[in-house]
Design an enzyme around this catalytic site. Structure first.
Site, PDB file in Angstrom:
ATOM      1  N   HIS A  21       0.881  -1.276   0.073  1.00 61.37           N
ATOM      2  CA  HIS A  21      -0.012  -0.110  -0.184  1.00 61.37           C
ATOM      3  C   HIS A  21       0.882   1.291   0.088  1.00 61.37           C
ATOM      4  O   HIS A  21       2.139   1.294   0.138  1.00 61.37           O
ATOM      5  CB  HIS A  21      -0.911  -0.080   1.166  1.00 61.37           C
ATOM      6  CG  HIS A  21      -0.410  -0.287   2.492  1.00 61.37           C
ATOM      7  ND1 HIS A  21       0.489   0.642   2.959  1.00 61.37           N
ATOM      8  CD2 HIS A  21      -0.601  -1.237   3.529  1.00 61.37           C
ATOM      9  CE1 HIS A  21       0.934   0.170   4.284  1.00 61.37           C
ATOM     10  NE2 HIS A  21       0.420  -0.924   4.582  1.00 61.37           N
TER      11      HIS A  21
HETATM   12  P1  TYD Z   1      -2.264  -3.717   7.464  1.00 60.07           P
HETATM   13  O1  TYD Z   1      -2.085  -2.281   6.718  1.00 60.07           O
HETATM   14  O2  TYD Z   1      -2.638  -4.667   6.744  1.00 60.07           O
HETATM   15  O3  TYD Z   1      -0.696  -4.025   7.963  1.00 60.07           O
HETATM   16  P2  TYD Z   1       0.835  -3.843   6.993  1.00 60.07           P
HETATM   17  O4  TYD Z   1       0.951  -2.746   6.727  1.00 60.07           O
HETATM   18  O5  TYD Z   1       1.839  -4.600   8.010  1.00 60.07           O
HETATM   19  O6  TYD Z   1       0.388  -4.974   6.054  1.00 60.07           O
HETATM   20  O7  TYD Z   1      -2.971  -3.639   8.872  1.00 60.07           O
HETATM   21  C1  TYD Z   1      -3.475  -4.782   9.453  1.00 60.07           C
HETATM   22  C2  TYD Z   1      -4.779  -4.663  10.387  1.00 60.07           C
HETATM   23  O8  TYD Z   1      -4.475  -3.642  11.013  1.00 60.07           O
HETATM   24  C3  TYD Z   1      -5.816  -3.520   9.445  1.00 60.07           C
HETATM   25  O9  TYD Z   1      -7.164  -3.953   9.652  1.00 60.07           O
HETATM   26  C4  TYD Z   1      -5.739  -2.319   9.755  1.00 60.07           C
HETATM   27  C5  TYD Z   1      -5.189  -2.136  11.284  1.00 60.07           C
HETATM   28  N1  TYD Z   1      -4.135  -1.225  11.761  1.00 60.07           N
HETATM   29  C6  TYD Z   1      -4.662  -0.409  12.753  1.00 60.07           C
HETATM   30  O10 TYD Z   1      -5.896  -0.226  13.146  1.00 60.07           O
HETATM   31  N2  TYD Z   1      -3.848   0.646  13.072  1.00 60.07           N
HETATM   32  C7  TYD Z   1      -2.420   0.606  12.624  1.00 60.07           C
HETATM   33  O11 TYD Z   1      -1.651   1.517  13.120  1.00 60.07           O
HETATM   34  C8  TYD Z   1      -2.218  -0.217  11.585  1.00 60.07           C
HETATM   35  C9  TYD Z   1      -0.383  -0.149  11.069  1.00 60.07           C
HETATM   36  C10 TYD Z   1      -2.962  -1.196  11.058  1.00 60.07           C
END
Ligand code: TYD
Length: 139
Positions: free
Chosen positions: A54
């Site tokens: 992302h």
């Molecule tokens: P995600 O964006 O998939 O993590 P990564 O960037 O490591 O692949 O995040 C996983 C889940 O956690 C998603 O449902 C969003 C949530 N999340 C939060 O609530 N707060 C945060 O600060 C982060 C990074 C993720």
């Protein structure tokens, strides 16, 4: 903008002594350019998973493998680079609007992420074609 202006490796001072190591990261322009609003860390990932995938419209990040190692692929829609994070005193600063993948986590990887903003799911771009459109690339 050129990709090498959108990320930066930063090495932090180690104030360790015979008792062990101590690495300090201060925000607001001291060691990293932003005020730290949020911290999260990723562990228990392995070399079969790819995280991230992302871009964020607003948030700046600083990634540090405080344990183990991982790789980060950064992409601005035109250029890509791969950075291996494998030292607790080494940080990867990312500007907003950089597409990032984190992968090749060692079993003992603990990836600490410092953020300039609180979590807001609406500033995430999770679709690569949408990302390319927003950075002005034809898709
Ligand atoms: P995600 O964006 O998939 O993590 P990564 O960037 O490591 O692949 O995040 C996983 C889940 O956690 C998603 O449902 C969003 C949530 N999340 C939060 O609530 N707060 C945060 O600060 C982060 C990074 C993720």
């Amino acid at each position: 903008m050129k990709l090498d202006e959108q990320y930066k490796l930063i090495y932090f001072k180690d104030l360790g002594d015979e008792r062990g190591n101590l690495v300090v990261i201060e925000g607001e322009g001291m060691d990293i350019p932003f005020d730290i609003k949020r911290v999260f860390y990723i562990y228990g990932s392995d070399d079969t998973v790819v995280r991230g995938q992302h871009a964020n419209r607003e948030t700046e990040f600083l990634l540090v493998n405080v344990g183990g190692s991982s790789k980060v692929k950064v992409d601005n829609g035109t250029e890509t680079a791969v950075i291996e994070l494998n030292k607790p005193g080494m940080g990867l600063y990312l500007s907003p609007m950089v597409w990032k993948d984190m992968y090749d986590f060692s079993a003992d990887s603990i990836l600490l992420v410092l953020c300039s903003r609180h979590y807001d799911g609406t500033e995430y771009i999770r679709d690569y074609e949408e990302y390319l459109r927003e950075v002005g690339k034809e898709v």
